[in-house]
Every structure is written in structure tokens, then in C-alpha cells.
Design an enzyme around this catalytic site. Structure first.
Site, PDB file in Angstrom:
ATOM      1  N   HIS A 121       0.816  -1.223   0.000  1.00  0.00           N
ATOM      2  CA  HIS A 121       0.000   0.000   0.000  1.00  0.00           C
ATOM      3  C   HIS A 121       0.846   1.266   0.000  1.00  0.00           C
ATOM      4  CE1 HIS A 121      -3.660  -2.384   1.786  1.00  0.00           C
ATOM      5  NE2 HIS A 121      -3.427  -2.640   0.510  1.00  0.00           N
ATOM      6  N   CYS A 129       5.017  12.659  -8.102  1.00  0.00           N
ATOM      7  CA  CYS A 129       4.155  13.627  -8.772  1.00  0.00           C
ATOM      8  C   CYS A 129       2.800  12.984  -9.058  1.00  0.00           C
ATOM      9  CB  CYS A 129       4.810  14.089 -10.063  1.00  0.00           C
ATOM     10  SG  CYS A 129       3.720  15.147 -11.030  1.00  0.00           S
ATOM     11  N   CYS A 155       5.981  19.466  -8.562  1.00  0.00           N
ATOM     12  CA  CYS A 155       6.954  18.608  -9.245  1.00  0.00           C
ATOM     13  C   CYS A 155       7.895  19.481 -10.084  1.00  0.00           C
ATOM     14  CB  CYS A 155       6.186  17.633 -10.147  1.00  0.00           C
ATOM     15  SG  CYS A 155       7.244  16.666 -11.239  1.00  0.00           S
ATOM     16  N   CYS A 158       7.155  18.763 -14.022  1.00  0.00           N
ATOM     17  CA  CYS A 158       5.957  19.138 -14.775  1.00  0.00           C
ATOM     18  C   CYS A 158       5.074  20.153 -14.052  1.00  0.00           C
ATOM     19  CB  CYS A 158       5.150  17.901 -15.138  1.00  0.00           C
ATOM     20  SG  CYS A 158       4.300  17.189 -13.730  1.00  0.00           S
TER      21      CYS A 158
HETATM   22  P1  OAD Z   1      -6.933  -2.698  10.527  1.00  0.00           P
HETATM   23  O1  OAD Z   1      -6.963  -1.479  11.398  1.00  0.00           O
HETATM   24  O2  OAD Z   1      -8.080  -2.963   9.651  1.00  0.00           O
HETATM   25  O3  OAD Z   1      -6.746  -3.985  11.439  1.00  0.00           O
HETATM   26  C1  OAD Z   1      -5.759  -4.018  12.424  1.00  0.00           C
HETATM   27  C2  OAD Z   1      -5.740  -5.411  13.019  1.00  0.00           C
HETATM   28  O4  OAD Z   1      -4.666  -5.464  13.939  1.00  0.00           O
HETATM   29  C3  OAD Z   1      -7.008  -5.782  13.776  1.00  0.00           C
HETATM   30  O5  OAD Z   1      -7.427  -7.091  13.372  1.00  0.00           O
HETATM   31  C4  OAD Z   1      -6.558  -5.790  15.236  1.00  0.00           C
HETATM   32  O6  OAD Z   1      -7.232  -6.778  16.010  1.00  0.00           O
HETATM   33  C5  OAD Z   1      -5.103  -6.131  15.107  1.00  0.00           C
HETATM   34  N1  OAD Z   1      -4.264  -5.653  16.201  1.00  0.00           N
HETATM   35  C6  OAD Z   1      -4.424  -4.552  16.981  1.00  0.00           C
HETATM   36  N2  OAD Z   1      -3.405  -4.443  17.840  1.00  0.00           N
HETATM   37  C7  OAD Z   1      -2.577  -5.498  17.605  1.00  0.00           C
HETATM   38  C8  OAD Z   1      -1.333  -5.927  18.155  1.00  0.00           C
HETATM   39  N3  OAD Z   1      -0.737  -5.235  19.138  1.00  0.00           N
HETATM   40  N4  OAD Z   1      -0.771  -7.063  17.666  1.00  0.00           N
HETATM   41  C9  OAD Z   1      -1.370  -7.760  16.676  1.00  0.00           C
HETATM   42  N5  OAD Z   1      -2.528  -7.396  16.114  1.00  0.00           N
HETATM   43  C10 OAD Z   1      -3.128  -6.271  16.563  1.00  0.00           C
HETATM   44  O7  OAD Z   1      -5.552  -2.633   9.699  1.00  0.00           O
HETATM   45  P2  OAD Z   1      -5.143  -3.395   8.352  1.00  0.00           P
HETATM   46  O8  OAD Z   1      -5.721  -4.762   8.294  1.00  0.00           O
HETATM   47  O9  OAD Z   1      -3.683  -3.246   8.213  1.00  0.00           O
HETATM   48  O10 OAD Z   1      -5.185   0.679   3.492  1.00  0.00           O
HETATM   49  O11 OAD Z   1      -5.854  -2.463   7.292  1.00  0.00           O
HETATM   50  C11 OAD Z   1      -5.712  -2.750   5.948  1.00  0.00           C
HETATM   51  C12 OAD Z   1      -5.722  -1.484   5.143  1.00  0.00           C
HETATM   52  O12 OAD Z   1      -6.877  -0.701   5.450  1.00  0.00           O
HETATM   53  C13 OAD Z   1      -4.580  -0.530   5.435  1.00  0.00           C
HETATM   54  O13 OAD Z   1      -3.392  -0.862   4.769  1.00  0.00           O
HETATM   55  C14 OAD Z   1      -5.134   0.763   4.929  1.00  0.00           C
HETATM   56  C15 OAD Z   1      -6.499   0.693   5.551  1.00  0.00           C
HETATM   57  O14 OAD Z   1      -7.470   1.464   4.944  1.00  0.00           O
HETATM   58  C16 OAD Z   1      -4.984   1.735   2.731  1.00  0.00           C
HETATM   59  O15 OAD Z   1      -4.735   2.833   3.208  1.00  0.00           O
HETATM   60  C17 OAD Z   1      -5.086   1.433   1.280  1.00  0.00           C
END
Ligand code: OAD
Length: 253
Positions: A121, A129, A155, A158
Site C-alpha cells: 500500500h 508527482c 513537481c 511538470c
Molecule cells: P486494521 O486497522 O483494519 O486492522 C488491524 C488489526 O490489527 C485488527 O485485526 C486488530 O485486532 C489487530 N491488532 C491490533 N493491535 C494489535 C497488536 N498489538 N498485535 C497484533 N494485532 C493487533 O488494519 P489493516 O488490516 O492493516 O489501506 O488495514 C488494511 C488497510 O486498510 C490498510 O493498509 C489501509 C487501511 O485502509 C490503505 O490505506 C489502502
């Protein structure tokens, strides 16, 4: 923490490990997750106001200021015991090859010493840019406090605005990174899925790809997730608590 015997033996015999990390991986370093109640970023901010191409079109200075604030916070935190354990494991002379495939834009895996780290991501260090996609390498001042609006630089090639090098909702993943991530997962004999809710695709499909390719899949997350069913072993622990235990159980190889 009691580990099942099959898991210990998978840790000891693993030659290629893939780590699929999400925001929970960095939570104990002080980087907020997206969806945890109370502390998650998307609990406090509307994703559509900040993490979409439409939000950027509407108000670049608002979106830019928010990302610089987040990146500034990341600069002030350090890898936690989970990041460090993974890097230490890979450094052992008889340790497995470990490829990290992360949804996180922070650089905490790299700062702990992991390599390679594939950023599905995007990353804090990848400004580019908005129009010609040229990388932007000039220094960018990161505020220590939240600032409401900051005009992005332009940028030098451009003249269009420079944008954060992250993937927004509705955008494609960087294809090179995606293919590298799939390759790391398909070659792994053991896959650790750490701190992701498993909601955002296509990253959320990687644990199933791993299992279909024959890997043993282990989830590390305090709560049940969308990908828990795919895992052979589920550890309801935090990253900083569980990963040092798993790495210690792997022994010297
Ligand atoms: P989330 O915030 O959706 O999920 C975080 C996960 O981490 C949850 O399942 C929690 O239970 C777990 N968690 C919290 N604390 C923890 C710890 N200390 N140890 C282990 N696990 C823990 O985050 P992501 O799954 O990374 O995308 O989210 C995916 C994507 O959604 C991100 O990359 C971002 C977001 O929108 C973009 O920005 C494109």
C-alpha cells in the site's frame, strides 16, 4: 504461551517464511491501526475525506497535511519487539529466508533490519508527482503537531502537485510489489499473518493463496478476523508478545 507441537516443528523446519503484516504489527510501537474501536484512524476520520483520489482532488492541502502528520508520528516511534524478533530470526546463520509483505506504509520492519520488505500500500518514503509520477526526493518538513492544511510542493519536472506515495481506496496496488508479494507467499513453507483485519483486498487474499500453495499459515492477532479461518494455527496474542516466542521456539535451525 503454549505452542502446539506441529507449530513448533513447522517453525524449526521452515526454510522460507513469509510475514504478512497489517496495522496491528506497529500498534505497540505507537502507530494507530485503522479499525480498532476508540484508537483506529477510521474511527476518528472519514476515509473518504482523506484516503481517496476524490479527496485529493477536492482539497490537496487538507489531505497532504494529514499524511505529513501521520508520517511525522511514524518518524518518532521505534520498531517493537515483534519487528525486532523477525529481523533477528532472519539474521541467524541457520535461520530461514524471511520475506515481509506489509500493508503498512511505515518503515519499522526496515528499521528493525528486515529485508526484503514489500509495501503493498505504498510507503512513507515514496512521494511522487500526481501527474507524471516522477519520484520527489527533496526534503519535506514533517510537522510535530497536527496542522489543518499544508500546500503540497510542486513537481520540478511538470509543475503538478506532489502526492503521498500511498495507495488510496479505489486505486490499483503497485503491480510490481503485488507480484513480488505473491511470489514470496507462494514460495513460503510457513506464513505468519500478523495484525491485519483481513478486510482490504487484494492483500486479504494472500493467506488463502499461501494455504493453497501448501504453506502452514499462522495468525497472530488478539481478535478473530476475516482470515482466521484460513489459518492452521491462531495465536490470540499481540505481535510484540507472540513473535519473540515464535522465534525463540524456532531454535537455531
Ligand atoms: P486494521 O486497522 O483494519 O486492522 C488491524 C488489526 O490489527 C485488527 O485485526 C486488530 O485486532 C489487530 N491488532 C491490533 N493491535 C494489535 C497488536 N498489538 N498485535 C497484533 N494485532 C493487533 O488494519 P489493516 O488490516 O492493516 O489501506 O488495514 C488494511 C488497510 O486498510 C490498510 O493498509 C489501509 C487501511 O485502509 C490503505 O490505506 C489502502
Amino acid at each position: 504461551m503454549e505452542l502446539p507441537r506441529e507449530l513448533t516443528s513447522a517453525l524449526r523446519s521452515a526454510e522460507r517464511v513469509a510475514v504478512l503484516s497489517g496495522a496491528g504489527m506497529s500498534a505497540e510501537s505507537g502507530v494507530p491501526t485503522f479499525r480498532d474501536a476508540q484508537t483506529g484512524l477510521w474511527e476518528q476520520y472519514a476515509a473518504e475525506d482523506l484516503a481517496t483520489p476524490e479527496a485529493w482532488e477536492r482539497d490537496r492541502a487538507f489531505v497532504w497535511a494529514w499524511y505529513l502528520w501521520r508520517f511525522g508520528r511514524i518518524r518518532h516511534v521505534a520498531p517493537n519487539a515483534g519487528h525486532r524478533a523477525l529481523a533477528d530470526w532472519a539474521r541467524r546463520s541457520s535461520g530461514p529466508h524471511i520475506g515481509v509483505v506489509t500493508q503498512n506504509v511505515d518503515d519499522l520492519h526496515e528499521r528493525a533490519g528486515s529485508n526484503p520488505v514489500v509495501h503493498l500500500h505504498g510507503s512513507v518514503a515514496a512521494y511522487r508527482c500526481e501527474a507524471c509520477a516522477a519520484p520527489y526526493d527533496a526534503p519535506i518538513h514533517l510537522p510535530d503537531e497536527a496542522v489543518h492544511r499544508i500546500e503540497p510542493p510542486t513537481c520540478p519536472r511538470c509543475g503538478h502537485s506532489v502526492r503521498p506515495g500511498v495507495v488510496w481506496f479505489g486505486e490499483m496496488l503497485p503491480m510490481d510489489e503485488w507480484h513480488r508479494g505473491v511470489e514470496i507467499v507462494e514460495q513460503a513453507d510457513l506464513v505468519l499473518v500478523v495484525g491485519t483485519s483481513g478486510i482490504v483486498h487484494p492483500a486479504a487474499g494472500l493467506p488463502a493463496i499461501a494455504r493453497a500453495a501448501g504453506a502452514r499459515v499462522v495468525e497472530v492477532n488478539p481478535v478473530d478476523t476475516e482470515v482466521s479461518d484460513v489459518a492452521h494455527h491462531v495465536l490470540r496474542e499481540t505481535a510484540a508478545a507472540a513473535l519473540p516466542v515464535l522465534v525463540a521456539a524456532a531454535g537455531d535451525g
